[in-house]
Each structure stands twice: as structure tokens, then as C-alpha cells.
Design a protein around this motif. Structure first.
Motif, mmCIF file in Angstrom:
data_model
loop_
_atom_site.group_PDB
_atom_site.id
_atom_site.type_symbol
_atom_site.label_atom_id
_atom_site.label_comp_id
_atom_site.label_asym_id
_atom_site.label_seq_id
_atom_site.Cartn_x
_atom_site.Cartn_y
_atom_site.Cartn_z
ATOM 1 N N GLN A 113 -67.972 31.327 2.678
ATOM 2 C CA GLN A 113 -68.601 30.149 2.189
ATOM 3 C C GLN A 113 -67.647 28.934 2.762
ATOM 4 O OE1 GLN A 113 -66.795 32.068 0.558
ATOM 5 N NE2 GLN A 113 -66.260 31.134 -1.387
ATOM 6 N N TYR A 114 -66.303 29.210 3.135
ATOM 7 C CA TYR A 114 -65.354 28.240 3.734
ATOM 8 C C TYR A 114 -65.150 28.433 5.142
ATOM 9 C CZ TYR A 114 -64.232 27.742 -1.136
ATOM 10 O OH TYR A 114 -64.176 27.473 -2.475
ATOM 11 N N GLY A 115 -65.906 29.408 5.852
ATOM 12 C CA GLY A 115 -65.852 29.611 7.195
ATOM 13 C C GLY A 115 -64.598 30.603 7.689
ATOM 14 N N ARG A 116 -64.286 31.168 6.621
ATOM 15 C CA ARG A 116 -63.100 32.215 7.198
ATOM 16 C C ARG A 116 -63.829 33.484 7.601
ATOM 17 N NH1 ARG A 116 -60.137 31.491 0.969
ATOM 18 N NH2 ARG A 116 -62.302 32.273 0.666
ATOM 19 N N ASP A 117 -62.935 33.770 8.641
ATOM 20 C CA ASP A 117 -63.202 35.264 9.221
ATOM 21 C C ASP A 117 -63.230 36.341 8.474
ATOM 22 O OD1 ASP A 117 -63.986 36.663 11.493
ATOM 23 O OD2 ASP A 117 -62.086 37.454 11.552
ATOM 24 N N HIS A 132 -67.121 36.625 15.229
ATOM 25 C CA HIS A 132 -66.830 37.019 14.012
ATOM 26 C C HIS A 132 -67.480 38.319 13.600
ATOM 27 C CE1 HIS A 132 -64.620 33.218 13.151
ATOM 28 N NE2 HIS A 132 -65.709 32.415 13.885
ATOM 29 N N PRO A 133 -67.006 39.566 13.814
ATOM 30 C CA PRO A 133 -67.828 40.814 13.869
ATOM 31 C C PRO A 133 -68.782 41.032 12.491
ATOM 32 C CG PRO A 133 -65.640 41.284 14.792
ATOM 33 C CD PRO A 133 -65.788 39.677 14.093
ATOM 34 N N MET A 134 -67.804 40.601 11.356
ATOM 35 C CA MET A 134 -68.601 40.557 10.229
ATOM 36 C C MET A 134 -68.994 39.276 9.622
ATOM 37 S SD MET A 134 -66.213 43.320 8.135
ATOM 38 C CE MET A 134 -66.086 44.871 8.882
ATOM 39 N N GLY A 135 -69.116 38.222 10.235
ATOM 40 C CA GLY A 135 -69.491 36.874 10.020
ATOM 41 C C GLY A 135 -68.478 36.093 9.272
ATOM 42 N N ASP A 158 -66.940 23.699 9.696
ATOM 43 C CA ASP A 158 -68.169 23.708 10.797
ATOM 44 C C ASP A 158 -68.774 25.057 10.777
ATOM 45 O OD1 ASP A 158 -65.765 24.364 11.719
ATOM 46 O OD2 ASP A 158 -66.133 23.719 13.599
ATOM 47 N N ASP A 159 -68.189 26.170 10.349
ATOM 48 C CA ASP A 159 -68.519 27.391 10.639
ATOM 49 C C ASP A 159 -68.849 28.352 9.622
ATOM 50 O OD1 ASP A 159 -69.265 28.995 12.549
ATOM 51 O OD2 ASP A 159 -67.413 29.680 13.291
ATOM 52 N N ARG A 160 -69.481 27.438 8.417
ATOM 53 C CA ARG A 160 -69.626 28.251 7.231
ATOM 54 C C ARG A 160 -70.696 29.200 7.395
ATOM 55 N NH1 ARG A 160 -70.608 24.184 3.220
ATOM 56 N NH2 ARG A 160 -70.061 25.426 1.591
ATOM 57 N N PHE A 161 -70.859 30.336 6.650
ATOM 58 C CA PHE A 161 -72.022 31.302 6.246
ATOM 59 C C PHE A 161 -72.599 31.839 7.578
ATOM 60 C CE2 PHE A 161 -72.412 28.473 2.587
ATOM 61 C CZ PHE A 161 -71.962 29.502 1.661
ATOM 62 N N ALA A 162 -71.587 31.966 8.789
ATOM 63 C CA ALA A 162 -72.007 32.453 9.969
ATOM 64 C C ALA A 162 -72.422 33.855 9.788
ATOM 65 C CB ALA A 162 -70.734 32.371 11.037
ATOM 66 N N ALA A 163 -73.423 34.183 10.477
ATOM 67 C CA ALA A 163 -73.813 35.717 10.652
ATOM 68 C C ALA A 163 -72.853 36.583 11.584
ATOM 69 C CB ALA A 163 -75.270 35.855 11.010
ATOM 70 N N LEU A 182 -54.227 43.755 13.777
ATOM 71 C CA LEU A 182 -55.584 44.026 13.876
ATOM 72 C C LEU A 182 -56.353 42.971 13.578
ATOM 73 C CD1 LEU A 182 -55.964 47.456 12.121
ATOM 74 C CD2 LEU A 182 -56.203 47.188 14.690
ATOM 75 N N ALA A 183 -56.276 42.065 12.441
ATOM 76 C CA ALA A 183 -56.867 41.071 12.256
ATOM 77 C C ALA A 183 -56.994 39.815 13.492
ATOM 78 C CB ALA A 183 -56.426 40.240 11.072
ATOM 79 N N PRO A 184 -58.173 39.503 14.021
ATOM 80 C CA PRO A 184 -58.246 38.673 14.886
ATOM 81 C C PRO A 184 -58.013 37.050 14.586
ATOM 82 C CG PRO A 184 -60.505 39.212 14.224
ATOM 83 C CD PRO A 184 -59.374 40.001 13.555
ATOM 84 N N CYS A 185 -58.266 36.846 13.321
ATOM 85 C CA CYS A 185 -57.951 35.553 12.965
ATOM 86 C C CYS A 185 -57.059 35.615 11.604
ATOM 87 C CB CYS A 185 -59.175 34.891 12.332
ATOM 88 S SG CYS A 185 -60.460 34.884 13.725
ATOM 89 N N ASP A 186 -56.539 34.345 11.189
ATOM 90 C CA ASP A 186 -55.949 34.215 9.924
ATOM 91 C C ASP A 186 -56.959 34.219 8.896
ATOM 92 O OD1 ASP A 186 -54.594 33.477 7.603
ATOM 93 O OD2 ASP A 186 -53.596 31.665 8.479
#
Lengths: 312, 279
Positions: free
Chosen positions: B62-66, B56-59, B46-51, B35-39
Motif C-alpha cells: 500500500q506504500y509502494g514498497r517492493d 517487482h516479482p511479488m508486486g 506513485d507505485d502503490r498496489f502494483a501487481a 538477495l533483495a533487489p530493493c530497500d
């Protein structure tokens, strides 16, 4: 004699120093093989305690119980297990005496497993045989107790008691929780099984009619003591103890021709605080001074008949 | 548990909704890698704190992890901790309750004194103490929670045993030669299990909350593992700038615990109607 009970005493401790419920107070009797010994008395007279003492659910305070000539009060773990194989019990309440989470088959097969009787296939056969013995269909095996009526449940309880081929069965009010019409069926089944399997019964009841039908010898209990003991004829025709007389006068006769009924005042005294002298004296219509002072000795009236009363 | 039990349970609304929520969590945990789209451990600086977005359905954290993947893997940890903690406490509590109720005497007194000692501490304080002594690791969290919650099982089972051991069917088992342990496990245990099953279901919810609490306090599951509680704690530092980091794991905890509570209540209503009237 298969079962000999001698001066058996059971006191249950109460909170506080030196306070006891004197449930059984020096009871002696014997049951011959193939016969039925009956114990009658009001509720609270110690009948059930006596039954549980004999099948070793309770430990006695004093006295001895001999089974097949052997004292069973001093048995170790192994001896007790061997004794239990030979002495079984049928309980009063068919609704409480079967494990609600066990099928009929499991209930009947478990004693066989405990004693490692036969192979798995032989045990299954034995279950079917036991169900047949008590008049139940062998297809009932996989069912649970709640699917049965009271009478059917009591048949299952009897089948369980028969599972290990015992010599003695203690029947503690086996029919008093059943409808009258069902009572007769169960009593007939018990008589039939006794004849076919050569069983000895200790039959406990408060119902005099049932006792007269079932028993060869009878002991009348009052407040933890046997007050009168004898054959069925001794007790029903030649009774001497005032308590037995009062008890039997309460039995309705067919046709409504009731004899002179003896009405006893009050309730039996508390077994925690029994009266001085004869335990029956506070309610006895014939009591005299000596009855209130001294405990009456057991008097021999004939080879089979004894009674504990100062006035006979 | 007879066939009638399951039929009634399916007709019970509370059990049905609870069961549905739990089923989602369980399936998510089982199929997490699919089910998980990413590791969940892969960082993208470069993708930290993304909304929350399509990618990224849930953003991201702080390390840009999905976050979605981390929440999915969090279900595995939460269920694992919950089930093992409840298993440990149930096994311990049921066993101690059985022997203390059945044998009585000094054994009973000793067990009950132990229960009173455990109950005299605030639960979370005790858990913190255990983990502080044992060291924070998933295994120790499960052990610590198991060591704390056994008291309720012990008390409930002991009460049941005290009533059941005087039942005629138990006396009958003894007269047919059954030894103490046969009587306890074959005749008494099945008849005292109904409230235990209810307690265990409700206890799963409690254990998951406790794990989250410990992880939130930094004493539970350690980073980088994706526990709901530890993710929630991380989000606390960024609550104003990136609230989604805390909100999603928080909702997961809430829905899972709600699910277990609803299911537990449902089972209680069906298994033991007497209990539900009292509460």
C-alpha cells in the motif's frame, strides 16, 4: 574386618498406611580384607538391595555398616565421597550399566575427573592401564558400548570399578547375564584381579556353582534375612538349615549322580507380607508348630558357622 | 548423534524435503541484503498496489514498497523469532524437567502444577496476555512464546529422567562419586535429548506460526518491520483489489512451517523409531 554389616534393615514404603516391602530384615555379616564374601539366594530375597545399601545408593531403615572400622551410615557429603572412592560396584546387566552416549574412555576417565586424580596425561595413561588390567585392547578407548559383546562390556564395567583403586568391590550378579563360556573368563579375571590388587569382594549371586568357586565365606539369604552363614566348607559340606539343604540339593552333580533332591512347594512369600514365625516355615519340609509361631534365633554351630532354625 | 544417524537422515525423504525447504529459508535470511533487489522500507507513492511484474516479482504494497524484498527480510524476522523462542522454551523446559524428574518431591510437584496451570489456558490467549503486559516488540514476542511452549519440553524431559535415573549406568556414575549435577548433565541429559530435538524442530514451525498470528493481530512485530504476519494482515484490507500482498507472505509461512514439520518428522523417524509408530 574391612566391612561389617550389623542388623541392617531396609523397608520400602508402599502406598497405604504402615505397609512396607521388607527387602532387608536385620542382616549381619563381616568380610575380611582380601577375601570374598558371598551372598546367595533366590531372586527377590534382598541381595541387590543389600548391595545398594552398602554402596550407599539407598539409605538404610535401621542398622549400621562399618567400613574400615568407621560407621558409613552417618557420613556427610564429603565423607561419602571419600568412602565411594574406596568401595565400588559392578552391576548385573552389562547392557544397562554403561552410558550408551559415552565412549569407553569417557566412562573410565570420568571417575578420575570427579576425584581430580592426576593430570590429563596421567588420566589417559590410567585408562590404557585399566583396559589392560581387564584384558581389553587400549585402542578400544574411543568406541561406544554398543560396539562390544556382553563379556567385553562387563570387563569395561569392572575397569570402571577399578579406576579409583578401591579396597572393596561389590559384585551384584556380575556374570549372570553372560553366556556360560564367557562367565568362566570373567570369573577368572575377577579372581586374578583380587590376588593382584589385594581387593575384597562382596559377591552376590544366585548361582551356587559360581559362589562355591569364588567365595571364602558365604551367607544364604531368604526373604531379607541370612538364614545360614559360614565358610565355604560349612555351607557346602556341613550345611544345616533346611533352606540351604534344599537349595544345594538342586545343584546338579557331575556325572548325573544327583542326590536326593528336595523339592520346595510354592514360591517365596511376599516381602510385603511375611509369614509369622520363621519366614521359611510355610515351605519348609520339616516345619513344626514352633516354627510357625516364633522367629528362630541365630544359633552358633562352630566358630565360623551359624544358622537360624529351631530344629538344629 | 553418531555418523549412522546422519546417513539415515539423508536417506529419509521427509527429512530431505524439509531440510531443503529450511535451507532455502535460512540462506535467504542470511543473504537477505544481497538477495533483495530493493530497500524493503523505501516507499514509492506513485507505485502503490502494483501487481507482480518484472520490476517487482511479488508486486508492491500500500506504500509502494517492493513486496519481494519485504518477504526476503521477513525470513530474517521469522527465523530469529522462531529460533530464540524455541531456544528460550527449550532451555527453560529442559532445565525444569531435569530437576523436577531427578529431585522429585515438592520441587517436582511445584513444577508440574505450574505446567498444568500453563496448559489450562488456550496458547494464543496466553501469548496475547504476555505481549499485552510486556508491550509489543520483537524481544517480547520471543520471550512470550518461550514462556508458553516450555511446558511440553518439561513434561517430556521429566518422563525421560524418571526412567533414566534408575538405569544402572546412572547408579554406576553415583557410586563413582559423581555429584547430582554431574549425573544430571553428563549422564541423564544426553539420554533424554532425542525427543527434545524432534520437539524443537517441530516447535520452530509452531513458533513461526504464533509469531505470524501475533503480528497479524497487531501484537507482534510492529510496522514498518517486514514480518510475514504483519504483511499478511495489511493485505487483508486489500484482499479484493491486491491479493498478492497476502498471498506471498502466506505461502512463505506455509512452506517454512511445512519444512520444519517434515524435518522434525524425519528426525523423529530416524532418531527414535519407537515414537513414530505411536503417532
Amino acid at each position: 574386618m574391612l566391612l561389617e554389616v550389623n542388623e541392617l534393615v531396609k523397608h520400602f514404603p508402599l502406598p497405604g498406611r504402615n505397609r512396607f516391602v521388607r527387602a532387608v530384615n536385620g542382616v549381619s555379616f563381616a568380610a575380611a580384607p582380601g577375601q570374598t564374601f558371598g551372598l546367595v539366594g533366590e531372586s527377590g530375597c534382598g541381595k541387590s538391595t543389600l548391595a545398594r545399601l552398602i554402596v550407599r545408593l539407598y539409605r538404610e531403615t535401621a542398622g549400621t555398616i562399618r567400613f574400615g572400622g568407621r560407621d558409613i551410615t552417618a557420613l556427610g557429603r564429603r565423607g561419602l565421597k571419600e568412602f565411594r572412592r574406596q568401595a565400588q560396584m559392578v552391576f548385573q546387566d552389562p547392557y544397562a550399566s554403561l552410558n550408551p552416549r559415552m565412549t569407553v574412555r569417557s566412562t573410565l576417565i570420568d571417575p578420575l575427573r570427579v576425584y581430580r586424580v592426576g593430570t590429563a596425561r596421567e588420566r589417559e595413561k590410567r585408562v590404557a592401564e585399566l583396559l589392560g588390567l581387564v584384558g581389553l585392547d587400549e585402542r578400544y578407548g574411543p568406541r561406544y558400548p554398543h560396539e562390544f559383546s556382553g563379556g567385553q562390556r562387563q570387563r569395561i564395567g569392572i575397569a570402571r570399578a577399578l579406576a579409583l583403586n578401591p579396597r572393596l568391590i561389590v559384585l551384584d550378579e556380575p556374570v549372570s547375564a553372560l553366556d556360560v563360556s564367557v562367565q568362566a573368563q570373567i570369573l577368572n579375571l575377577l579372581v586374578d584381579l583380587r590376588e593382584r590388587l589385594g581387593l575384597t569382594y562382596l559377591f552376590i549371586s544366585h548361582d551356587l556353582g559360581v559362589v562355591e568357586y569364588m567365595c571364602d565365606h558365604i551367607g544364604v539369604m531368604y526373604l531379607g534375612c541370612i538364614v545360614e552363614k559360614g565358610t565355604r566348607e560349612d555351607i557346602f559340606q556341613k550345611r544345616r538349615h533346611p533352606y540351604t539343604q534344599a537349595l544345594l540339593s538342586a545343584v546338579p552333580a557331575p556325572g548325573g549322580a544327583v542326590g536326593e533332591q528336595i523339592i520346595l512347594g510354592g514360591d517365596p512369600p511376599s516381602p510385603a507380607d511375611p509369614p509369622a514365625g520363621c519366614y521359611f516355615s510355610p515351605r519348609c519340609p520339616q516345619a513344626e508348630d514352633i516354627c510357625r509361631r516364633e522367629k528362630p534365633p541365630l544359633k552358633t554351630l562352630s566358630a565360623t558357622h551359624t544358622a537360624a532354625c529351631h530344629l538344629i | 548423534m553418531t555418523a549412522g544417524f546422519w546417513k539415515k537422515l539423508l536417506r529419509n525423504k521427509s527429512a530431505l524435503i524439509g531440510g531443503f525447504l529450511i535451507a532455502i529459508v535460512v540462506l535467504t535470511a542470511v543473504f537477505a541484503p544481497l538477495l533483495a533487489p530493493c530497500d524493503p522500507y523505501e516507499m514509492h507513492m506513485d507505485d502503490r498496489f502494483a501487481a507482480p511484474s518484472a520490476a517487482h516479482p511479488m508486486g508492491t504494497d500500500q506504500y509502494g514498497r517492493d513486496l519481494f524484498s519485504r518477504v526476503i527480510y521477513g525470513a530474517v524476522i521469522s527465523l530469529q523469532v522462531g529460533i530464540i523462542a524455541v531456544g528460550v522454551s527449550m532451555a527453560l523446559g529442559v532445565f525444569l524437567g531435569l530437576i523436577s524428574g531427578y529431585f522429585g518431591g515438592w520441587l517436582d510437584r511445584a513444577v508440574m502444577i505450574l505446567v498444568d496451570i500453563f496448559l489450562s489456558f488456550p496458547i494464543i490467549l496466553l501469548a496475547i496476555a504476555f505481549v499485552a503486559v510486556l508491550g509489543p516488540s520483537p524481544k517480547n514476542v520471543m520471550l512470550a512464546l518461550g514462556m508458553i511452549y516450555w511446558t511440553n519440553y518439561a513434561r517430556t524431559v521429566r518422563a525421560g529422567v524418571l526412567a533414566a535415573k534408575e538405569e544402572e549406568y546412572v547408579l554406576a556414575a553415583r557410586t563413582t562419586g559423581a555429584g547430582d549435577f554431574r549425573v544430571i548433565f553428563l549422564y541423564i541429559l544426553p539420554n533424554v535429548m532425542a525427543p527434545v530435538i524432534v520437539m524443537a524442530t517441530l516447535g520452530l514451525g509452531t513458533a513461526i506460526i504464533s509469531e505470524s498470528t501475533l503480528s497479524f493481530l497487531g501484537l507482534g512485530i510492529q510496522p514498518p518491520a517486514a514480518s510475514w504476519g504483519s504483511t499478511l494482515a495489511v493485505g487483508l484490507d486489500h484482499l479484493h483489489s491486491a491479493p498478492h500482498i497476502s498471498i506471498f507472505p502466506g505461502c512463505c509461512i506455509m512452506l517454512t512451517v511445512l519444512g520444519f514439520n517434515l524435518l522434525g518428522n524425519g528426525i523423529r523417524d530416524v532418531a527414535d523409531p519407537k515414537l513414530s509408530r505411536r503417532l
